[in-house]
Design a protein around this motif. Sequence first.
Motif, PDB file in Angstrom:
ATOM      1  N   TRP A 103      12.428 -39.115 -37.959  1.00 14.51           N
ATOM      2  CA  TRP A 103      11.637 -38.038 -37.355  1.00 14.51           C
ATOM      3  C   TRP A 103      11.185 -38.442 -35.943  1.00 14.51           C
ATOM      4  O   TRP A 103      11.303 -37.664 -34.995  1.00 14.51           O
ATOM      5  N   LEU A 104      10.693 -39.671 -35.815  1.00 19.24           N
ATOM      6  CA  LEU A 104      10.224 -40.155 -34.513  1.00 19.24           C
ATOM      7  C   LEU A 104      11.384 -40.256 -33.519  1.00 19.24           C
ATOM      8  O   LEU A 104      11.239 -39.899 -32.345  1.00 19.24           O
ATOM      9  N   ALA A 105      12.529 -40.720 -33.998  1.00 15.74           N
ATOM     10  CA  ALA A 105      13.705 -40.840 -33.126  1.00 15.74           C
ATOM     11  C   ALA A 105      14.118 -39.457 -32.611  1.00 15.74           C
ATOM     12  O   ALA A 105      14.454 -39.303 -31.433  1.00 15.74           O
ATOM     13  N   CYS A 106      14.058 -38.448 -33.481  1.00 16.12           N
ATOM     14  CA  CYS A 106      14.405 -37.080 -33.076  1.00 16.12           C
ATOM     15  C   CYS A 106      13.406 -36.544 -32.049  1.00 16.12           C
ATOM     16  O   CYS A 106      13.784 -35.850 -31.109  1.00 16.12           O
ATOM     17  N   GLU A 107      12.132 -36.873 -32.236  1.00 14.95           N
ATOM     18  CA  GLU A 107      11.111 -36.458 -31.273  1.00 14.95           C
ATOM     19  C   GLU A 107      11.423 -37.033 -29.895  1.00 14.95           C
ATOM     20  O   GLU A 107      11.373 -36.338 -28.890  1.00 14.95           O
ATOM     21  N   ASP A 108      11.739 -38.327 -29.861  1.00 16.61           N
ATOM     22  CA  ASP A 108      12.087 -38.975 -28.591  1.00 16.61           C
ATOM     23  C   ASP A 108      13.314 -38.305 -27.982  1.00 16.61           C
ATOM     24  O   ASP A 108      13.369 -38.056 -26.783  1.00 16.61           O
ATOM     25  N   PHE A 109      14.286 -38.059 -28.831  1.00 14.77           N
ATOM     26  CA  PHE A 109      15.549 -37.493 -28.382  1.00 14.77           C
ATOM     27  C   PHE A 109      15.336 -36.144 -27.688  1.00 14.77           C
ATOM     28  O   PHE A 109      15.918 -35.861 -26.647  1.00 14.77           O
ATOM     29  N   LYS A 110      14.452 -35.318 -28.262  1.00 16.80           N
ATOM     30  CA  LYS A 110      14.220 -33.978 -27.707  1.00 16.80           C
ATOM     31  C   LYS A 110      13.635 -34.025 -26.299  1.00 16.80           C
ATOM     32  O   LYS A 110      13.752 -33.080 -25.550  1.00 16.80           O
ATOM     33  N   LYS A 111      12.978 -35.138 -25.969  1.00 13.62           N
ATOM     34  CA  LYS A 111      12.335 -35.235 -24.647  1.00 13.62           C
ATOM     35  C   LYS A 111      13.293 -35.745 -23.576  1.00 13.62           C
ATOM     36  O   LYS A 111      12.943 -35.776 -22.412  1.00 13.62           O
TER      37      LYS A 111
ATOM     38  N   GLU B 167      23.794 -41.620 -25.797  1.00 19.97           N
ATOM     39  CA  GLU B 167      23.543 -42.915 -26.437  1.00 19.97           C
ATOM     40  C   GLU B 167      22.561 -42.778 -27.589  1.00 19.97           C
ATOM     41  O   GLU B 167      22.762 -43.327 -28.667  1.00 19.97           O
ATOM     42  N   LYS B 168      21.479 -42.039 -27.327  1.00 20.64           N
ATOM     43  CA  LYS B 168      20.453 -41.872 -28.355  1.00 20.64           C
ATOM     44  C   LYS B 168      20.995 -41.085 -29.553  1.00 20.64           C
ATOM     45  O   LYS B 168      20.723 -41.418 -30.701  1.00 20.64           O
ATOM     46  N   ALA B 169      21.783 -40.046 -29.262  1.00 23.68           N
ATOM     47  CA  ALA B 169      22.359 -39.233 -30.343  1.00 23.68           C
ATOM     48  C   ALA B 169      23.239 -40.111 -31.222  1.00 23.68           C
ATOM     49  O   ALA B 169      23.199 -40.038 -32.453  1.00 23.68           O
ATOM     50  N   LYS B 170      24.007 -40.956 -30.565  1.00 24.40           N
ATOM     51  CA  LYS B 170      24.907 -41.834 -31.308  1.00 24.40           C
ATOM     52  C   LYS B 170      24.099 -42.827 -32.150  1.00 24.40           C
ATOM     53  O   LYS B 170      24.413 -43.079 -33.315  1.00 24.40           O
ATOM     54  N   GLU B 171      23.033 -43.327 -31.530  1.00 29.96           N
ATOM     55  CA  GLU B 171      22.166 -44.280 -32.230  1.00 29.96           C
ATOM     56  C   GLU B 171      21.536 -43.614 -33.461  1.00 29.96           C
ATOM     57  O   GLU B 171      21.512 -44.184 -34.554  1.00 29.96           O
ATOM     58  N   ILE B 172      21.042 -42.398 -33.284  1.00 28.99           N
ATOM     59  CA  ILE B 172      20.440 -41.664 -34.406  1.00 28.99           C
ATOM     60  C   ILE B 172      21.490 -41.445 -35.502  1.00 28.99           C
ATOM     61  O   ILE B 172      21.239 -41.662 -36.681  1.00 28.99           O
TER      62      ILE B 172
ATOM     63  N   ILE C 102      30.228 -33.985 -32.411  1.00 30.75           N
ATOM     64  CA  ILE C 102      29.072 -33.333 -31.789  1.00 30.75           C
ATOM     65  C   ILE C 102      28.333 -34.288 -30.859  1.00 30.75           C
ATOM     66  O   ILE C 102      27.593 -33.866 -29.991  1.00 30.75           O
ATOM     67  N   LEU C 103      28.533 -35.581 -31.070  1.00 29.63           N
ATOM     68  CA  LEU C 103      27.820 -36.562 -30.260  1.00 29.63           C
ATOM     69  C   LEU C 103      28.290 -36.541 -28.810  1.00 29.63           C
ATOM     70  O   LEU C 103      27.581 -36.970 -27.912  1.00 29.63           O
ATOM     71  N   GLU C 104      29.498 -36.004 -28.591  1.00 32.21           N
ATOM     72  CA  GLU C 104      30.012 -35.965 -27.222  1.00 32.21           C
ATOM     73  C   GLU C 104      29.299 -34.904 -26.395  1.00 32.21           C
ATOM     74  O   GLU C 104      29.209 -35.003 -25.179  1.00 32.21           O
ATOM     75  N   GLU C 105      28.824 -33.862 -27.047  1.00 31.67           N
ATOM     76  CA  GLU C 105      28.107 -32.797 -26.338  1.00 31.67           C
ATOM     77  C   GLU C 105      26.692 -32.670 -26.899  1.00 31.67           C
ATOM     78  O   GLU C 105      26.358 -31.671 -27.539  1.00 31.67           O
ATOM     79  N   PRO C 106      25.859 -33.650 -26.664  1.00 32.02           N
ATOM     80  CA  PRO C 106      24.524 -33.598 -27.268  1.00 32.02           C
ATOM     81  C   PRO C 106      23.650 -32.520 -26.611  1.00 32.02           C
ATOM     82  O   PRO C 106      23.804 -32.237 -25.432  1.00 32.02           O
ATOM     83  N   HIS C 107      22.804 -31.919 -27.399  1.00 31.84           N
ATOM     84  CA  HIS C 107      21.787 -31.026 -26.829  1.00 31.84           C
ATOM     85  C   HIS C 107      20.472 -31.332 -27.542  1.00 31.84           C
ATOM     86  O   HIS C 107      20.473 -31.785 -28.686  1.00 31.84           O
TER      87      HIS C 107
END
Length: 173
Positions: free
Chosen positions: A63-71, A80-85, A110-115
Amino acid sequence: MGSTLCFTDIHDSDGGSSSGHQSLRSTAKWAASLENLLEDPEGVKRFREFLKKEFSEENVLFWLACEDFKKMQDKKQMQEKAKEIYMTFLSSKASSQVNVEGQSRLNEKILEEPHPLMFQKLQDQIFNLMKYDSYSRFLKSDLFLKHKQTEEEEEDPPDTQTAAKRASRIYNT
């Protein structure tokens, strides 16, 4: 006229409303909602300790990783973060796999086109899982109750009384 009304309200509450400016005890905030708990670094720390004991710490970490990712703004960082998650929590070989529906459909493409909201559905699932499962147990756990007790002991009761007395003295003059 209106101001006198407001004045009596304050007076009637027996100085209780004067405590409004004191910050709410953390445990009270944590118990109010999982959102509050997750917004408080200390709350997150305690919740993680609890989840570790329950072997479900990966939920809050995800959950925390996703929060960081959204910012994130930078596309390369997002990738990188998407792949890490994905590798940490979602892939079938993930070290801290979370249990969410639909993760089998998530493939590395999907990791190639992260949103920013690509993990939102999964994050919501995990949030609800924590909210209706581990969060309610956390509020009954020794870990939470001990923290709450410590907080209550730190708040010296005589102090609160003098604050209330002070408040009523101010309003009585």
